[in-house]
Design a protein around this motif. Structure first.
Motif, PDB file in Angstrom:
ATOM      1  N   THR A   1      -5.198 -15.415  -9.289  1.00 52.68           N
ATOM      2  CA  THR A   1      -5.909 -15.873 -10.483  1.00 52.68           C
ATOM      3  C   THR A   1      -5.347 -15.229 -11.749  1.00 52.68           C
ATOM      4  OG1 THR A   1      -7.645 -14.158 -10.405  1.00 52.68           O
ATOM      5  CG2 THR A   1      -8.001 -16.148  -9.085  1.00 52.68           C
ATOM      6  N   TYR A   2      -4.573 -14.159 -11.602  1.00 54.53           N
ATOM      7  CA  TYR A   2      -3.898 -13.510 -12.725  1.00 54.53           C
ATOM      8  C   TYR A   2      -2.425 -13.917 -12.785  1.00 54.53           C
ATOM      9  CZ  TYR A   2      -7.914 -10.335 -13.163  1.00 54.53           C
ATOM     10  OH  TYR A   2      -9.179  -9.795 -13.338  1.00 54.53           O
ATOM     11  N   GLY A   3      -2.009 -14.800 -11.894  1.00 56.45           N
ATOM     12  CA  GLY A   3      -0.611 -15.195 -11.827  1.00 56.45           C
ATOM     13  C   GLY A   3       0.279 -14.155 -11.182  1.00 56.45           C
ATOM     14  N   LEU A   4      -0.296 -13.318 -10.305  1.00 52.65           N
ATOM     15  CA  LEU A   4       0.427 -12.198  -9.712  1.00 52.65           C
ATOM     16  C   LEU A   4       0.497 -12.316  -8.191  1.00 52.65           C
ATOM     17  CD1 LEU A   4      -1.232  -9.308 -11.754  1.00 52.65           C
ATOM     18  CD2 LEU A   4       0.891 -10.516 -12.285  1.00 52.65           C
ATOM     19  N   GLN A   5       1.371 -11.492  -7.615  1.00 57.29           N
ATOM     20  CA  GLN A   5       1.554 -11.364  -6.177  1.00 57.29           C
ATOM     21  C   GLN A   5       1.204  -9.933  -5.775  1.00 57.29           C
ATOM     22  OE1 GLN A   5       5.691 -11.662  -5.014  1.00 57.29           O
ATOM     23  NE2 GLN A   5       5.233 -12.212  -2.904  1.00 57.29           N
ATOM     24  N   VAL A   6       0.855  -9.729  -4.512  1.00 52.86           N
ATOM     25  CA  VAL A   6       0.604  -8.380  -4.016  1.00 52.86           C
ATOM     26  C   VAL A   6       1.559  -8.055  -2.874  1.00 52.86           C
ATOM     27  CG1 VAL A   6      -1.828  -8.377  -4.683  1.00 52.86           C
ATOM     28  CG2 VAL A   6      -1.186  -9.152  -2.392  1.00 52.86           C
ATOM     29  N   GLY A   7       1.665  -6.753  -2.590  1.00 53.23           N
ATOM     30  CA  GLY A   7       2.514  -6.307  -1.493  1.00 53.23           C
ATOM     31  C   GLY A   7       2.047  -4.970  -0.959  1.00 53.23           C
ATOM     32  N   TYR A   8       2.737  -4.485   0.080  1.00 53.09           N
ATOM     33  CA  TYR A   8       2.405  -3.190   0.671  1.00 53.09           C
ATOM     34  C   TYR A   8       3.675  -2.385   0.886  1.00 53.09           C
ATOM     35  CZ  TYR A   8       0.525   0.498   3.534  1.00 53.09           C
ATOM     36  OH  TYR A   8       0.177   1.745   3.992  1.00 53.09           O
ATOM     37  N   HIS A   9       3.569  -1.084   0.609  1.00 52.80           N
ATOM     38  CA  HIS A   9       4.661  -0.118   0.767  1.00 52.80           C
ATOM     39  C   HIS A   9       4.259   0.891   1.833  1.00 52.80           C
ATOM     40  CE1 HIS A   9       6.306   3.912  -0.135  1.00 52.80           C
ATOM     41  NE2 HIS A   9       7.408   3.278  -0.492  1.00 52.80           N
ATOM     42  N   ASN A  10       5.114   1.063   2.822  1.00 53.31           N
ATOM     43  CA  ASN A  10       4.810   1.952   3.946  1.00 53.31           C
ATOM     44  C   ASN A  10       5.171   3.405   3.680  1.00 53.31           C
ATOM     45  OD1 ASN A  10       7.701   0.915   4.221  1.00 53.31           O
ATOM     46  ND2 ASN A  10       7.679   2.658   5.640  1.00 53.31           N
ATOM     47  N   HIS A  11       4.535   4.266   4.453  1.00 53.56           N
ATOM     48  CA  HIS A  11       5.036   5.625   4.661  1.00 53.56           C
ATOM     49  C   HIS A  11       5.387   5.720   6.152  1.00 53.56           C
ATOM     50  CE1 HIS A  11       3.576   6.211   0.623  1.00 53.56           C
ATOM     51  NE2 HIS A  11       4.172   7.401   0.596  1.00 53.56           N
ATOM     52  N   ALA A  12       4.893   6.706   6.880  1.00 50.04           N
ATOM     53  CA  ALA A  12       5.225   6.798   8.305  1.00 50.04           C
ATOM     54  C   ALA A  12       4.022   6.627   9.211  1.00 50.04           C
ATOM     55  CB  ALA A  12       5.906   8.137   8.598  1.00 50.04           C
ATOM     56  N   GLN A  13       2.803   6.647   8.654  1.00 52.52           N
ATOM     57  CA  GLN A  13       1.607   6.560   9.478  1.00 52.52           C
ATOM     58  C   GLN A  13       1.400   5.179  10.091  1.00 52.52           C
ATOM     59  OE1 GLN A  13       1.735   6.912   6.239  1.00 52.52           O
ATOM     60  NE2 GLN A  13       0.039   5.968   5.145  1.00 52.52           N
ATOM     61  N   GLU A  14       2.001   4.154   9.511  1.00 56.48           N
ATOM     62  CA  GLU A  14       1.814   2.786   9.998  1.00 56.48           C
ATOM     63  C   GLU A  14       2.497   2.550  11.351  1.00 56.48           C
ATOM     64  OE1 GLU A  14       1.962   2.873   5.488  1.00 56.48           O
ATOM     65  OE2 GLU A  14       3.216   3.642   7.129  1.00 56.48           O
ATOM     66  N   PHE A  15       3.296   3.521  11.794  1.00 51.93           N
ATOM     67  CA  PHE A  15       4.052   3.367  13.035  1.00 51.93           C
ATOM     68  C   PHE A  15       3.543   4.289  14.142  1.00 51.93           C
ATOM     69  CE2 PHE A  15       6.814   2.591   9.344  1.00 51.93           C
ATOM     70  CZ  PHE A  15       7.092   1.241   9.550  1.00 51.93           C
ATOM     71  N   LEU A  16       2.415   4.943  13.920  1.00 55.18           N
ATOM     72  CA  LEU A  16       1.887   5.881  14.907  1.00 55.18           C
ATOM     73  C   LEU A  16       1.316   5.173  16.127  1.00 55.18           C
ATOM     74  CD1 LEU A  16       0.069   8.372  12.503  1.00 55.18           C
ATOM     75  CD2 LEU A  16       2.035   8.907  13.965  1.00 55.18           C
ATOM     76  N   ALA A  17       0.658   4.046  15.903  1.00 50.18           N
ATOM     77  CA  ALA A  17      -0.017   3.331  16.993  1.00 50.18           C
ATOM     78  C   ALA A  17       0.593   1.954  17.189  1.00 50.18           C
ATOM     79  CB  ALA A  17      -1.513   3.201  16.684  1.00 50.18           C
ATOM     80  N   ASP A  18       0.442   1.425  18.405  1.00 52.33           N
ATOM     81  CA  ASP A  18       0.843   0.058  18.709  1.00 52.33           C
ATOM     82  C   ASP A  18      -0.393  -0.811  18.883  1.00 52.33           C
ATOM     83  OD1 ASP A  18       3.510   0.705  18.645  1.00 52.33           O
ATOM     84  OD2 ASP A  18       3.719   0.892  20.815  1.00 52.33           O
ATOM     85  N   VAL A  19      -0.294  -2.048  18.455  1.00 49.64           N
ATOM     86  CA  VAL A  19      -1.363  -3.034  18.633  1.00 49.64           C
ATOM     87  C   VAL A  19      -0.723  -4.292  19.204  1.00 49.64           C
ATOM     88  CG1 VAL A  19      -3.161  -4.403  17.520  1.00 49.64           C
ATOM     89  CG2 VAL A  19      -2.653  -2.096  16.671  1.00 49.64           C
TER      90      VAL A  19
END
Length: 274
Positions: A130-148
């Protein structure tokens, strides 16, 4: 295939930028950079926009929290602004993609936790539009601790988010998380908008693991690209459609402007950016 455009995350020179925004940006422009990635911009959009305009620079991407009530920093947690305030400030500066820089480790350890992060990100994408923008995500290392479901929590998150959600992969932190970085880059495909170009010696243990010492992040052995353990050339050549090659040091090894210049030269000399 078009090469990525160089940029630099302003967190790299946080002290210098806070003390002298205009002078800091002028020095980046003198190196040859034409783009930066803003951080901590919500409380000072007019100041940042004025400094960018005066230096002839742009900030197509910027870091701001979208998925947490508090944001962890090495100096302690800070409250986060409302998403509406984030997007209004981004629009004022000229940022087109707002990237969440950090979601706490405990939220990445279960399927329900990852699903909640993805749901919040998809909602943020709707509001950003609604603001004409996009979003995103930037990782560190915690996102790789677990498997799903047989893949890392990070890649499960990517699968649960809308195609509009961009990914900015920090190559150093992905390696710290135990990833085959070029293979991960390849799997992310067109979802990968930007990479953080960062090298160094990976900590002996993941500093974001439960019970680990987060203080390690204050003493990282980061080095100029090509002088550490991150397979930067292979990773970036595995990219399908990365638009931004963002230089960053969490802990610059020397004079920060010399370090940025070394990273910029590395990108150009290796044909990784233009």
């Amino acid at each position: 295939m078009l090469l990525p455009t160089p940029s630099v995350q302003l967190y790299t020179l946080a002290d210098q930028f806070s003390a002298d925004p205009q002078g800091s940006l002028d020095r980046l422009a003198a190196i040859g950079l034409r783009n930066v990635e803003a951080f901590d911009f919500v409380r000072r959009p007019a100041e940042i926009r004025a400094a960018l305009d005066a230096s002839g620079l742009a900030s197509p991407t910027g870091h701001a929290p979208l998925l947490s009530d508090e944001l962890w920093t090495p100096d302690g947690s800070i409250p986060t602004p409302a998403p509406e305030a984030v997007f209004a400030a981004a629009a004022e500066i000229g940022i087109s993609t707002v990237i969440d820089p950090f979601v706490a480790a405990d939220r990445w350890l279960t399927a329900d936790g990852v699903a909640d992060i993805a749901e919040r990100m998809n909602a943020a994408a709707d509001l950003a539009a609604t603001y004409g923008l996009q979003v995103g995500y930037h990782n560190h290392a915690q996102e790789f601790l677990a498997d799903v479901d047989g893949r890392s929590a990070f890649e499960h998150f990517v699968a649960l988010t809308d195609e509009r959600v961009a990914i900015e992969l920090d190559l150093f932190w992905a390696l710290t998380g135990g990833q085959d970085v070029p293979a991960l880059v390849s799997r992310l495909g067109s979802r990968l908008l930007a990479v953080h170009v960062k090298d160094g010696i990976v900590p002996a243990e993941n500093p974001f693991a439960p019970g680990a010492d987060l203080g390690v992040t204050r003493t990282l052995d980061q080095r100029h690209p090509g002088d550490g353990q991150v397979p930067l050339v292979e990773a970036m050549r595995a990219a399908e459609s990365v638009r931004w090659a963002v230089i960053e040091y969490d802990r610059a090894p020397g004079d920060v402007f010399d370090d940025v210049a070394a990273s910029y030269a590395f990108l150009l000399e290796n044909g990784l950016a233009a």
